[in-house]
Write a protein that holds these residues in place. Sequence first.
Motif, mmCIF file in Angstrom:
data_model
loop_
_atom_site.group_PDB
_atom_site.id
_atom_site.type_symbol
_atom_site.label_atom_id
_atom_site.label_comp_id
_atom_site.label_asym_id
_atom_site.label_seq_id
_atom_site.Cartn_x
_atom_site.Cartn_y
_atom_site.Cartn_z
ATOM 1 N N SER A 1 0.832 -1.208 0.000
ATOM 2 C CA SER A 1 0.000 0.000 0.000
ATOM 3 C C SER A 1 0.866 1.257 0.000
ATOM 4 O O SER A 1 0.513 2.260 -0.627
ATOM 5 C CB SER A 1 -0.970 0.001 1.176
ATOM 6 N N ILE A 2 2.000 1.209 0.680
ATOM 7 C CA ILE A 2 2.934 2.340 0.671
ATOM 8 C C ILE A 2 3.432 2.582 -0.752
ATOM 9 O O ILE A 2 3.511 3.722 -1.223
ATOM 10 C CB ILE A 2 4.109 2.089 1.634
ATOM 11 N N HIS A 3 3.744 1.521 -1.442
ATOM 12 C CA HIS A 3 4.214 1.608 -2.830
ATOM 13 C C HIS A 3 3.181 2.337 -3.694
ATOM 14 O O HIS A 3 3.513 3.257 -4.442
ATOM 15 C CB HIS A 3 4.473 0.189 -3.355
ATOM 16 N N HIS A 4 1.912 1.942 -3.572
ATOM 17 C CA HIS A 4 0.878 2.551 -4.404
ATOM 18 C C HIS A 4 0.585 3.994 -4.004
ATOM 19 O O HIS A 4 0.303 4.832 -4.867
ATOM 20 C CB HIS A 4 -0.394 1.705 -4.405
ATOM 21 N N ARG A 5 0.659 4.314 -2.720
ATOM 22 C CA ARG A 5 0.488 5.716 -2.318
ATOM 23 C C ARG A 5 1.578 6.572 -2.952
ATOM 24 O O ARG A 5 1.311 7.683 -3.420
ATOM 25 C CB ARG A 5 0.514 5.851 -0.796
ATOM 26 N N GLY A 6 2.802 6.051 -2.982
ATOM 27 C CA GLY A 6 3.897 6.779 -3.625
ATOM 28 C C GLY A 6 3.644 6.994 -5.106
ATOM 29 O O GLY A 6 3.955 8.060 -5.652
ATOM 30 N N GLN A 7 3.065 5.994 -5.773
ATOM 31 C CA GLN A 7 2.748 6.140 -7.192
ATOM 32 C C GLN A 7 1.714 7.241 -7.411
ATOM 33 O O GLN A 7 1.845 8.055 -8.330
ATOM 34 C CB GLN A 7 2.216 4.820 -7.759
ATOM 35 N N VAL A 8 0.685 7.267 -6.566
ATOM 36 C CA VAL A 8 -0.361 8.291 -6.699
ATOM 37 C C VAL A 8 0.221 9.676 -6.443
ATOM 38 O O VAL A 8 -0.058 10.633 -7.186
ATOM 39 C CB VAL A 8 -1.547 7.996 -5.746
ATOM 40 N N VAL A 9 1.057 9.807 -5.412
ATOM 41 C CA VAL A 9 1.707 11.094 -5.115
ATOM 42 C C VAL A 9 2.530 11.549 -6.319
ATOM 43 O O VAL A 9 2.477 12.709 -6.739
ATOM 44 C CB VAL A 9 2.577 10.986 -3.844
ATOM 45 N N HIS A 10 3.276 10.638 -6.912
ATOM 46 C CA HIS A 10 4.104 10.967 -8.074
ATOM 47 C C HIS A 10 3.240 11.452 -9.245
ATOM 48 O O HIS A 10 3.551 12.457 -9.892
ATOM 49 C CB HIS A 10 4.932 9.756 -8.479
#
Length: 100
Positions: free
Chosen positions: A63-72
Amino acid sequence: FPEELSPSDFADFTSIVAGWKSLEEEKGSFVSELTEEKLLDPCPVDDDVYVLSELIQNILVHSIHHRGQVVHMLRQLGRTPPNTGFRHFLTENRAELARP
């Protein structure tokens, strides 16, 4: 694993909120029933076997990985994303719980 979802399962905002609420309730029930023994239960995934605690940790990291993708993606669009840090979440959550 659950059945595949389709766009018609969440056709509008109300259905998304209802689905999310149901998922949160299910998750809360699952977590409240966890024990040390259950965390060490073997859980096969494809051809590999993990213990439940390893899979829970994987969910959190994923989930941390995907939050980072959305932020990017938001930054690429010139937007300022919300704070996604865990410490910030704790601070906000504790403040919300303290409100009368």
